[in-house]
Write an enzyme that holds these catalytic residues in place. Structure first.
Site, PDB file in Angstrom:
ATOM      1  N   GLU A 180       0.839  -1.206   0.000  1.00  0.00           N
ATOM      2  CA  GLU A 180       0.000   0.000   0.000  1.00  0.00           C
ATOM      3  C   GLU A 180       0.869   1.250   0.000  1.00  0.00           C
ATOM      4  O   GLU A 180       1.874   1.308   0.709  1.00  0.00           O
ATOM      5  CB  GLU A 180      -0.883  -0.034   1.269  1.00  0.00           C
ATOM      6  CG  GLU A 180      -1.731   1.194   1.488  1.00  0.00           C
ATOM      7  CD  GLU A 180      -2.580   1.109   2.769  1.00  0.00           C
ATOM      8  OE1 GLU A 180      -2.729   0.012   3.349  1.00  0.00           O
ATOM      9  OE2 GLU A 180      -3.072   2.166   3.204  1.00  0.00           O
ATOM     10  N   GLU A 239      -2.815  10.761   2.266  1.00  0.00           N
ATOM     11  CA  GLU A 239      -4.015  10.881   3.094  1.00  0.00           C
ATOM     12  C   GLU A 239      -4.121  12.296   3.655  1.00  0.00           C
ATOM     13  O   GLU A 239      -3.111  12.925   3.966  1.00  0.00           O
ATOM     14  CB  GLU A 239      -3.979   9.884   4.256  1.00  0.00           C
ATOM     15  CG  GLU A 239      -4.194   8.458   3.814  1.00  0.00           C
ATOM     16  CD  GLU A 239      -4.413   7.539   5.010  1.00  0.00           C
ATOM     17  OE1 GLU A 239      -5.550   7.099   5.220  1.00  0.00           O
ATOM     18  OE2 GLU A 239      -3.437   7.279   5.728  1.00  0.00           O
TER      19      GLU A 239
END
Ligand SMILES: *[C@@H]1O[C@H](CO)[C@@H](O)[C@H](O)[C@H]1NC(C)=O
Ligand SMILES: *[C@@H]1O[C@H](CO)[C@@H](O)[C@H](O)[C@H]1NC(C)=O
Ligand SMILES: *[C@@H]1O[C@H](CO)[C@@H](O)[C@H](O)[C@H]1NC(C)=O
Ligand SMILES: *[C@@H]1O[C@H](CO)[C@@H](O)[C@H](O)[C@H]1NC(C)=O
Ligand SMILES: *[C@@H]1O[C@H](CO)[C@@H](O)[C@H](O)[C@H]1NC(C)=O
Ligand SMILES: *[C@@H]1O[C@H](CO)[C@@H](O)[C@H](O)[C@H]1NC(C)=O
Ligand SMILES: *[C@@H]1O[C@H](CO)[C@@H](O)[C@H](O)[C@H]1NC(C)=O
Ligand SMILES: *[C@@H]1O[C@H](CO)[C@@H](O)[C@H](O)[C@H]1NC(C)=O
Length: 368
Positions: free
Chosen positions: A167, A171
């Site tokens: 991943e 964010e």
């Protein structure tokens, strides 16, 4: 560079969308049975769409139970309308010519302003919105031009995620609209202490302004950029652990865009704090619009396969470990369509439908 309290940034996207176990659950030590061979992203066994995007080959019946990952293709996705987006991933049949994105959860709109913008919505009841690309990339450069939410507890995210949980994240906790956070994980784990979470500060209002956020993921280095300026670089060589295992993202990944509620009672306290507190559902923005939102203007993709795929290549296929803990990835020309001829289901066609419906209902009621 990294303030101590922020070293502990959780793989929040993983846990938030993980749902609860009701249907037959699966994981690497507990793979799926032949009757429902595919282990979905959320850790449930099933057939049909369970075998598409997110299907974990290591937790499925066998390494080839999941459909292969559709191969990368250079693209500049814009959102004049939402016709290239399937609004419910449950109904996806694997046709990547028809759709560029599927909605895994939640609600989308199109603002139809300035040439069209994809709006991802969050309401008190919808649990947030997430889209996944239908194709994967195995290294490459992805830039999302987006405007984030601006509300405490509401997180906007643009990430890449592989089926075995490699991943790479951008964010944006909504309480800080002058910051973006970067992160990466290897098979769901933080690679080495001190290498995760980093905060880029001093951005001009990320809610009011479009910025280009880039993930440049190459075999030897991962760089994050904002508006074309590199803000963070991670070298693959720095992600090798003491036992010699490379804990660097290295498996084909989907691009995911999301707006999700971190500031809710169900979240761990650390996640709520990280996200800027509990969501205020009486926020005037929420009351006037009826939802929180984040806007995506475009997503551009430049594939970075170490070798270019040949003309007949459709997909990436997982194989046995090349080195300890790292499955191999090879090009394949097998179909990626659920109904296409392929080696996945030899027999039991009628059974498939029934399992899928039951599992789908269970999954839907607990996750979607
Ligand atoms: C895998 O699933 C089994 C059965 O649900 C569970 O007992 C086990 O703890 C799980 N293992 C991991 C690593 O999550
Ligand atoms: C996407 O846009 C870039 C920059 O304009 C261009 O160089 C590239 O060729 C485009 N890619 C595709 C697939 O259209
Ligand atoms: C996939 O979608 C394209 C575009 O809509 C369509 O032309 C094609 O027939 C579809 N392929 C299959 C196998 O359904
Ligand atoms: C997608 O379809 C399934 C099956 O009909 C349904 O249960 C689910 O709520 C739908 N999801 C969304 C986001 O609409
Ligand atoms: C989008 O906006 C254009 C021009 O502003 C208008 O012509 C068109 O009808 C709108 N489409 C929708 C779906 O609202
Ligand atoms: C691609 O497919 C065509 C038709 O099936 C075949 O003739 C050709 O040899 C294939 N090429 C490669 C590189 O596999
Ligand atoms: C790769 O090796 C790891 C660690 O030995 C093991 O857990 C995993 O199941 C192996 N995967 C494959 C595909 O062989
Ligand atoms: C698919 O690849 C295999 C070798 O892996 C080859 O024998 C076959 O001709 C290819 N099929 C097509 C349609 O390209």
């Amino acid at each position: 560079m990294l303030p101590t309290p922020l070293v502990v940034i959780f793989p929040v996207l993983l846990t938030f969308f993980a749902g609860s176990a009701q249907a037959t659950s699966c994981n690497i030590t507990n793979p799926c049975p032949a009757s429902a061979p595919c282990c979905s992203e959320f850790g449930f066994c099933g057939t049909d769409h369970f075998c598409l995007g997110g299907c974990n080959p290591l937790a499925s019946k066998s390494l080839d139970s999941c459909r292969n990952n559709p191969v990368c293709k250079d693209a500049n996705h814009t959102f004049a309308d939402n016709s290239r987006i399937l609004s419910n991933s449950t109904f996806f049949d694997g046709n990547v010519t028809e759709y560029d994105w599927v909605v895994d959860k939640g609600t989308i709109m199109n603002t139809n302003s300035s040439g069209g913008e994809l709006a991802m919505l969050l309401t008190e009841t919808n649990g947030g919105t997430r889209l996944s690309s239908t194709r994967y990339l195995h290294y490459g450069t992805v830039t999302a031009k987006l405007k984030t939410g601006r509300w405490g507890g509401v997180v906007t995210a643009f990430i890449t995620m592989s089926d075995i949980k490699d991943e790479i994240d951008w964010e944006f906790p909504g309480a800080a609209t002058t910051e973006g956070q970067t992160n990466y994980f290897w098979q769901g784990y933080i690679p080495t202490v001190g290498t995760n979470g980093d905060i880029e500060k001093g951005l001009s209002d990320t809610f009011g302004n479009y910025h280009d956020y880039t993930i440049d993921w190459q075999p030897k280095a991962l760089t994050f950029s904002i508006d074309g300026k590199v803000v963070r670089t991670i070298k693959q060589s720095d992600a090798i652990d003491p036992s010699g295992v490379s804990r660097y993202p290295n498996t084909p990944s989907r691009i995911q865009l999301s707006l999700w509620p971190a500031g809710i009672p169900a979240s761990p306290p650390g996640t709520v704090e990280w996200a800027g507190g509990m969501i205020n559902w009486k926020d005037p923005d929420y009351l006037s619009a009826g939802h929180f939102y984040a806007l995506v203007k475009s997503v551009s993709i430049k594939c970075g396969d170490p070798e270019a795929p040949g003309a007949n290549i459709t997909s990436y296929k997982y194989g046995k470990n090349t080195t300890a803990e790292t499955p191999s990835v090879a090009f394949s020309n097998q179909t990626v369509l659920l109904n296409g001829a392929g080696p996945i289901f030899g027999s039991g066609m009628q059974f498939r439908g029934a399992v899928a419906i039951v599992a789908g209902l269970l999954l839907a009621s607990h996750i979607l």
